[in-house]
Motif scaffolding. Sequence first.
Motif, PDB file in Angstrom:
ATOM      1  N   LEU A 215       0.808  -1.219   0.000  1.00 33.30           N
ATOM      2  CA  LEU A 215       0.000   0.000   0.000  1.00 33.30           C
ATOM      3  C   LEU A 215       0.839   1.266   0.000  1.00 33.30           C
ATOM      4  O   LEU A 215       0.292   2.355  -0.122  1.00 33.30           O
ATOM      5  N   ASP A 216       2.160   1.112   0.149  1.00 30.08           N
ATOM      6  CA  ASP A 216       3.066   2.251   0.297  1.00 30.08           C
ATOM      7  C   ASP A 216       2.669   3.082   1.522  1.00 30.08           C
ATOM      8  O   ASP A 216       2.620   4.312   1.484  1.00 30.08           O
ATOM      9  N   PHE A 217       2.383   2.372   2.621  1.00 29.76           N
ATOM     10  CA  PHE A 217       2.048   2.983   3.903  1.00 29.76           C
ATOM     11  C   PHE A 217       3.261   2.917   4.817  1.00 29.76           C
ATOM     12  O   PHE A 217       4.188   2.142   4.591  1.00 29.76           O
ATOM     13  N   ASP A 218       3.223   3.698   5.885  1.00 28.60           N
ATOM     14  CA  ASP A 218       4.218   3.592   6.945  1.00 28.60           C
ATOM     15  C   ASP A 218       3.670   2.730   8.076  1.00 28.60           C
ATOM     16  O   ASP A 218       2.466   2.754   8.350  1.00 28.60           O
ATOM     17  N   ILE A 219       4.550   1.971   8.721  1.00 29.51           N
ATOM     18  CA  ILE A 219       4.139   1.247   9.921  1.00 29.51           C
ATOM     19  C   ILE A 219       4.165   2.240  11.075  1.00 29.51           C
ATOM     20  O   ILE A 219       5.198   2.861  11.350  1.00 29.51           O
ATOM     21  N   GLU A 220       3.023   2.423  11.715  1.00 29.50           N
ATOM     22  CA  GLU A 220       2.901   3.385  12.823  1.00 29.50           C
ATOM     23  C   GLU A 220       3.969   3.090  13.877  1.00 29.50           C
ATOM     24  O   GLU A 220       4.293   1.931  14.137  1.00 29.50           O
ATOM     25  N   LYS A 221       4.541   4.134  14.484  1.00 27.20           N
ATOM     26  CA  LYS A 221       5.760   3.984  15.293  1.00 27.20           C
ATOM     27  C   LYS A 221       5.595   3.020  16.457  1.00 27.20           C
ATOM     28  O   LYS A 221       6.521   2.244  16.765  1.00 27.20           O
ATOM     29  N   HIS A 222       4.441   3.009  17.129  1.00 27.97           N
ATOM     30  CA  HIS A 222       4.254   2.084  18.251  1.00 27.97           C
ATOM     31  C   HIS A 222       4.110   0.643  17.757  1.00 27.97           C
ATOM     32  O   HIS A 222       4.505  -0.298  18.461  1.00 27.97           O
ATOM     33  N   SER A 223       3.568   0.475  16.558  1.00 31.99           N
ATOM     34  CA  SER A 223       3.445  -0.861  15.977  1.00 31.99           C
ATOM     35  C   SER A 223       4.780  -1.353  15.438  1.00 31.99           C
ATOM     36  O   SER A 223       5.025  -2.557  15.378  1.00 31.99           O
ATOM     37  N   ALA A 224       5.647  -0.414  15.051  1.00 23.71           N
ATOM     38  CA  ALA A 224       6.957  -0.789  14.506  1.00 23.71           C
ATOM     39  C   ALA A 224       7.981  -1.081  15.598  1.00 23.71           C
ATOM     40  O   ALA A 224       8.872  -1.915  15.416  1.00 23.71           O
TER      41      ALA A 224
END
Length: 468
Positions: A215-224
Amino acid sequence: MLKKLFKSFRSPLRRGKHPHSTPEVLNSSQHPINRGEISRYAISVVERLQHAGYQAYLVGGCVRDLLLDIDPKDFDVATSATPEQVRAEFRNARVIGRRFKLVHVHFGREIIEVATFRANHPEGDEEENSNLSSRNESGRILRDNVYGSLENDAQRRDFTINALYYDPATERILDYANGVHDIRNHLIRLIGDPTQRYQEDPVRMLRAVRFAAKLDFDIEKHSAAPIYKLAPMLRDIPSARLFDEVLKLFLAGYAVYTYELLVDYGLFGQLFPASAAALKHNPDYTDCLIRNALANTDLRIQQGKTVTPAFLFAALLWPALPARVIKLQERGLPAIPAMQEAAQQLISEQCQLIAVPKRFTLPIREIWDMQERLPRRSGKRSDLLLENPRFRAGYDFLLLRESAGEETGGLGDWWTDYQDASDSERRGMIRDLSSQDDSAAPRKRRRSGSKRKRAPGASGAPKPAAGE
């Protein structure tokens, strides 16, 4: 584009980790999904279940992709009906799975997957006495057949963007976890505590990467944040399941970006430890070869061409092979047997982690073996190699190695010309090779009194086809 699509909908920007029990509702005027874009079989399954008195919705990836104007690969249904109740409604249905029971409803070649609403898993003694749900000591879910309500189902889904439910009858979307907000902001966010959710199923780390790349999304920082630390938990996943996940990662048309994310989050080394070691010791060559192979894979998929997992795995593992071949040659093994022995060792080690089926491991070894045979072109060997069913894959792999900067003395160009040459031109090319070998070979003084003649080409075993 997304802001235009959802301009009449304003989702509250909640930062909570849990979905709310009352969903945000998007009416047909507030989202871009058109009923006509949806599989008629999927709509038929939902409506039939609803008419039978059950709740039923299209769910997950198909809803997400429709919101993003992406053609869904398949359509999944979530329902309050149990697998047995779903099976009773459809003659063309089959219950599958043990860890996670599902129903496949068949319409010719199209399959609509139907899952019963799941609930969170019981804890403590209650869980130990249950044959429906089970975790191991690390928290990984081993069985997942605890049924619940629609609200329960939304809470136990992995990512917010997958906790979207579409009712084709009313054309409404139910959003329990602010998934629309995260779609608008291009974020991959886990529902619940990220560490716990990864421990429940470590494959979620791979899924986060896969969705981010797709999707060309970023992984949210808390999830990453927990991924790098928890990456070793992938070693606990059954090797057959990891094989399926690796194919999803690399055969979906965005393999290069997926590879970059896997390396960044420390996941690549858990899947391909020998290749990760080669990436550390010989970074330029290893990275270039893998990237070029994956870019070619992406291009073929975009062009609608077939892609074989054998070539993909051959490329992913190759950088770890030459050093092993050299060690075996130093112990006295000739080049081809050394290549075969090193290949056997490397593939055997890899299959302990990722269960690559034999129908792919055999071609992998043949592609690698061809790398030692392609330099041997004297006499009739060249024509025999052309007739080998693995020649084309071996030749393509040779060009891949050269594209990564490997020096082969113009071998790729020679084979390119040889394939297009006439019979007489081919004979001339072979004679030229012989004359080059004769002129390059130093004259040796004959020992007085020696009657033994040295066999042609017996000046020692050749180096492996790929140097480091």
